[in-house]
Scaffold this motif. Structure first.
Motif, short mmCIF file in Angstrom:
data_model
loop_
_atom_site.label_atom_id
_atom_site.label_comp_id
_atom_site.label_asym_id
_atom_site.label_seq_id
_atom_site.Cartn_x
_atom_site.Cartn_y
_atom_site.Cartn_z
N LEU A 124 0.76 -1.49 0.07
CA LEU A 124 -0.39 0.09 0.15
C LEU A 124 0.85 1.35 -0.06
N LEU A 125 2.32 1.23 0.68
CA LEU A 125 2.78 1.90 0.46
C LEU A 125 3.40 2.53 -0.81
N TRP A 126 3.79 1.66 -0.53
CA TRP A 126 4.37 1.13 -2.57
C TRP A 126 3.16 2.06 -3.76
N LEU A 127 2.01 1.22 -3.40
CA LEU A 127 0.65 2.09 -4.02
C LEU A 127 -0.03 3.62 -4.18
N LEU A 128 0.43 4.28 -2.82
CA LEU A 128 0.72 5.26 -2.67
C LEU A 128 1.52 5.99 -3.21
N ARG A 129 2.53 5.70 -2.87
CA ARG A 129 3.73 6.78 -3.67
C ARG A 129 3.75 6.83 -5.35
N VAL A 130 3.62 4.90 -6.40
CA VAL A 130 3.63 5.80 -7.61
C VAL A 130 2.26 6.17 -7.67
N ARG A 131 1.50 6.52 -7.40
CA ARG A 131 -0.35 6.70 -7.58
C ARG A 131 -0.02 8.65 -7.53
N ASP A 132 0.87 8.98 -6.37
CA ASP A 132 1.27 10.26 -6.28
C ASP A 132 1.88 10.94 -7.58
N ASN A 133 3.29 9.77 -7.57
CA ASN A 133 3.19 10.08 -9.62
C ASN A 133 2.93 10.06 -9.98
N ALA A 134 2.22 9.33 -10.16
CA ALA A 134 1.73 9.05 -11.89
C ALA A 134 0.43 10.59 -11.71
N HIS A 135 0.37 11.25 -10.64
CA HIS A 135 -0.89 12.35 -10.45
C HIS A 135 -0.22 13.64 -11.15
N VAL A 136 1.14 14.02 -10.61
CA VAL A 136 2.46 14.66 -11.12
C VAL A 136 2.97 14.58 -12.85
N LEU A 137 3.09 12.88 -13.07
CA LEU A 137 3.85 13.07 -14.34
C LEU A 137 1.79 12.99 -15.33
N SER A 138 0.88 13.03 -15.12
CA SER A 138 -0.34 13.38 -15.95
C SER A 138 -0.90 14.70 -15.80
N GLY A 139 -0.56 15.11 -15.22
CA GLY A 139 -1.12 16.58 -14.76
C GLY A 139 -2.69 16.59 -14.03
N ARG A 140 -3.60 15.42 -14.07
CA ARG A 140 -4.45 14.93 -13.05
C ARG A 140 -4.54 14.61 -12.82
N PRO A 141 -6.01 14.92 -11.53
CA PRO A 141 -5.69 13.77 -10.20
C PRO A 141 -6.52 12.72 -10.21
N PRO A 142 -6.29 11.52 -10.02
CA PRO A 142 -5.93 9.92 -9.24
C PRO A 142 -8.00 9.86 -10.03
N ARG A 143 -8.04 9.18 -10.36
CA ARG A 143 -9.85 8.69 -10.19
C ARG A 143 -10.44 8.06 -9.22
N HIS A 144 -9.63 7.73 -8.07
CA HIS A 144 -10.23 7.34 -7.05
C HIS A 144 -9.37 8.22 -6.22
N ALA A 145 -10.40 8.87 -4.78
CA ALA A 145 -9.30 10.04 -3.72
C ALA A 145 -8.84 8.61 -3.16
N TRP A 146 -8.19 9.06 -2.62
CA TRP A 146 -6.44 8.32 -1.79
C TRP A 146 -6.99 7.41 -0.48
N PRO A 147 -8.28 7.42 -0.06
CA PRO A 147 -8.94 7.29 1.38
C PRO A 147 -8.98 5.44 0.69
N TRP A 148 -9.66 5.03 -1.05
CA TRP A 148 -9.69 4.46 -1.50
C TRP A 148 -8.55 3.49 -1.66
N VAL A 149 -7.49 4.01 -1.80
CA VAL A 149 -6.39 2.53 -2.10
C VAL A 149 -6.07 1.60 -0.87
N LEU A 150 -6.95 2.32 0.23
CA LEU A 150 -7.05 1.17 1.72
C LEU A 150 -8.66 0.72 1.46
N LEU A 151 -9.51 1.61 1.61
CA LEU A 151 -10.93 1.40 1.65
C LEU A 151 -11.05 -0.05 0.67
#
Length: 224
Positions: free
Chosen positions: A95-122
């Motif tokens: 999950l720590l890895w997934l949060l990190r690559v998710r944040d990086n993907a946001h930066v690389l694309s310039g668009r917010p993730p499709r799912h809000a961060w709590p869904w990474v756990l929920l």
């Protein structure tokens, strides 16, 4: 143009993007550890099935009565506890890895993730949503990190194996260790099916982590 792209990537890397290799290594290491631990537990289940149910019956005698455990049963308690601990450690690292690559993907694309961060756990624990949300998060990370590339096959293998193990996994996780021991004596196949699915999913997840990490490293020019 290529030089400008390199400058932009370097600026993003230094100012915004966060290192991902360390998290990826931790995720891979704990996935391997969890896979080995669960496979070891499965081996103990086979040993219980081979030994057969003792004449005194299962450990849980009913009505709150428990007989003394055999040496093999005591060992299974230890092995099972270690497997559970390894699985928990693996979940945290993944999950720590997934949060990190998710944040990086946001930066690389310039668009917010499709799912809000709590869904990474929920996404893993909410009924029904757990059938597609975690895979959706991983796919979203890949698409935003490498929009022109196809989603790796490892993602589908990983998710298919994970889904295959959910029914039997629910049955075993809801039981106490003594109940699992009793099941090993009477029908070990269900337990082995659950553990085999978990081990196979862990192996596939290693490839998922490696491939998504490599995609981002490529965009970063190897930095991080």
């Amino acid at each position: 143009m290529a030089g400008q792209d390199c400058q932009v990537n370097a600026h993003i890397t230094q100012q915004v993007l966060r290192p991902v290799r360390g998290h990826a290594r931790s995720a891979v290491a704990t996935l391997v550890l969890a896979g080995v631990a669960v496979a070891t537990r499965a081996g103990w289940q086979v040993r219980l099935a081979t030994a057969g149910l003792p004449p005194s019956g299962p450990p849980d005698q009913g009505d709150g009565r428990h007989r003394p455990l055999t040496g093999l049963e005591n060992a299974y308690h230890v092995v099972s506890a270690l497997a559970d601990a390894a699985t928990l450690l693996c979940a945290i690292a993944f999950l720590l890895w997934l949060l990190r690559v998710r944040d990086n993907a946001h930066v690389l694309s310039g668009r917010p993730p499709r799912h809000a961060w709590p869904w990474v756990l929920l996404g893993w624990i909410v009924p029904v949503a757990q059938l597609w949300v975690p895979r959706g998060i991983v796919v979203d990370v890949h698409q935003r990190s490498a929009p022109k590339e196809r989603v790796p096959r490892a993602v589908n293998w990983w998710w298919g194996l994970w889904l295959a193990g959910i029914p039997s996994g629910v049955l075993t996780s809801s039981a106490s260790t003594d109940e699992v021991i009793a099941r090993a004596y009477t029908d070990v196949r269900l337990l082995l099916a659950a553990d085999a699915a978990v081990v196979a999913a862990a192996v596939a997840a290693v490839f998922v982590v490696r491939e998504l990490t490599a995609v981002q490293q490529k965009r970063l020019g190897g930095a991080g």
